[in-house]
Write a protein that holds these residues in place. Structure first.
Motif, PDB file in Angstrom:
ATOM      1  N   THR A  51     -33.581  -1.865  36.545  1.00 21.01           N
ATOM      2  CA  THR A  51     -33.235  -1.801  35.271  1.00 21.01           C
ATOM      3  C   THR A  51     -32.358  -2.615  34.682  1.00 21.01           C
ATOM      4  OG1 THR A  51     -31.415  -0.202  35.681  1.00 21.01           O
ATOM      5  CG2 THR A  51     -33.499   0.940  35.411  1.00 21.01           C
ATOM      6  N   ALA A  52     -31.969  -2.676  33.435  1.00 22.94           N
ATOM      7  CA  ALA A  52     -30.808  -3.756  32.930  1.00 22.94           C
ATOM      8  C   ALA A  52     -29.465  -3.497  33.467  1.00 22.94           C
ATOM      9  CB  ALA A  52     -31.002  -3.724  31.512  1.00 22.94           C
ATOM     10  N   GLU A  53     -29.331  -2.249  33.665  1.00 19.96           N
ATOM     11  CA  GLU A  53     -27.900  -1.767  34.043  1.00 19.96           C
ATOM     12  C   GLU A  53     -27.936  -2.031  35.771  1.00 19.96           C
ATOM     13  OE1 GLU A  53     -25.231   2.186  34.583  1.00 19.96           O
ATOM     14  OE2 GLU A  53     -27.038   2.313  33.818  1.00 19.96           O
ATOM     15  N   GLN A  54     -28.958  -1.750  36.361  1.00 16.90           N
ATOM     16  CA  GLN A  54     -28.787  -2.298  37.770  1.00 16.90           C
ATOM     17  C   GLN A  54     -28.589  -3.948  37.758  1.00 16.90           C
ATOM     18  OE1 GLN A  54     -32.328  -0.648  39.511  1.00 16.90           O
ATOM     19  NE2 GLN A  54     -31.453   1.402  39.540  1.00 16.90           N
ATOM     20  N   GLU A  55     -29.437  -4.731  37.176  1.00 15.81           N
ATOM     21  CA  GLU A  55     -29.177  -5.915  37.070  1.00 15.81           C
ATOM     22  C   GLU A  55     -27.987  -6.669  36.531  1.00 15.81           C
ATOM     23  OE1 GLU A  55     -31.118  -9.977  37.245  1.00 15.81           O
ATOM     24  OE2 GLU A  55     -32.123  -8.197  37.405  1.00 15.81           O
ATOM     25  N   SER A  56     -27.046  -5.852  35.802  1.00 18.92           N
ATOM     26  CA  SER A  56     -25.744  -6.208  35.464  1.00 18.92           C
ATOM     27  C   SER A  56     -24.925  -6.127  36.554  1.00 18.92           C
ATOM     28  CB  SER A  56     -25.578  -5.446  34.221  1.00 18.92           C
ATOM     29  OG  SER A  56     -24.939  -3.914  34.779  1.00 18.92           O
ATOM     30  N   ARG A  57     -25.137  -5.342  37.697  1.00 22.31           N
ATOM     31  CA  ARG A  57     -24.281  -5.058  38.646  1.00 22.31           C
ATOM     32  C   ARG A  57     -24.583  -6.076  39.862  1.00 22.31           C
ATOM     33  NH1 ARG A  57     -23.264  -1.793  35.390  1.00 22.31           N
ATOM     34  NH2 ARG A  57     -22.176   0.203  35.463  1.00 22.31           N
ATOM     35  N   ALA A  90     -33.069  -4.531  41.999  1.00 19.05           N
ATOM     36  CA  ALA A  90     -32.444  -3.824  40.433  1.00 19.05           C
ATOM     37  C   ALA A  90     -33.883  -4.010  39.606  1.00 19.05           C
ATOM     38  CB  ALA A  90     -31.718  -4.948  39.844  1.00 19.05           C
ATOM     39  N   GLN A 126     -20.498  -5.586  42.195  1.00 15.61           N
ATOM     40  CA  GLN A 126     -20.953  -4.225  42.551  1.00 15.61           C
ATOM     41  C   GLN A 126     -19.448  -3.548  42.884  1.00 15.61           C
ATOM     42  OE1 GLN A 126     -25.303  -4.463  44.456  1.00 15.61           O
ATOM     43  NE2 GLN A 126     -23.700  -4.071  46.035  1.00 15.61           N
TER      44      GLN A 126
END
Length: 140
Positions: A61-67, A59, A71
């Motif tokens: 980005t913050a959005e990717q990290e949140s997943r 990850a 998932q």
């Protein structure tokens, strides 16, 4: 035209810890680990002999990290098929894999849900009648 599913992406926090889990704990093989620059890598892992593999994607980005770890919105997202459920179940438990409940027999086979190092939910599944297509498996 022949087709098959080649790669499925799993978003991870760190390449090396993900490789350690999938290779050392689950017993997957590292098929490729290529450095791409800027800290990025192309990391492909799979169970020995499998046609479909996982692409480990760190990850960024913050959005990717949140997943990471969720998932599929809390559903089982990966299905690890086996032809020797009891041996694999015992081996994974001994390696510290966390199973959510004891194994159970379903119309489609013997199954137990476990979590990977990030919390993604997986089925360890021995299909009934050796059917590895997943065609008789109902979505959870």
């Amino acid at each position: 035209m022949g087709q098959h599913l080649g790669l499925v992406t799993v978003v991870v926090r760190d390449y090396d810890s993900a490789i350690a889990f999938y290779a050392n704990v689950l017993g997957f093989e590292v098929r490729e680990d290529t450095r791409l620059g800027d800290g990025k890598r192309w990391v492909v892992i799979a169970p020995p002999g499998a046609q479909t593999a996982l692409l480990l994607a760190r990850a960024v980005t913050a959005e990717q990290e949140s997943r990471i770890g969720n998932q599929t919105g809390g559903r089982v997202g990966m299905f690890l098929y086996t032809d020797d459920f009891n041996s694999d179940y015992q081996r994974l438990r001994a390696a510290g894999v966390r199973f959510e409940a004891p194994p159970r027999c379903e119309p489609y086979g013997t199954v137990a849900v476990f979590q990977d190092l990030y919390g993604n939910r997986w089925d360890l599944l021995q299909p009934r009648n050796g059917d590895n297509s997943g065609s008789t498996h109902n979505q959870k």
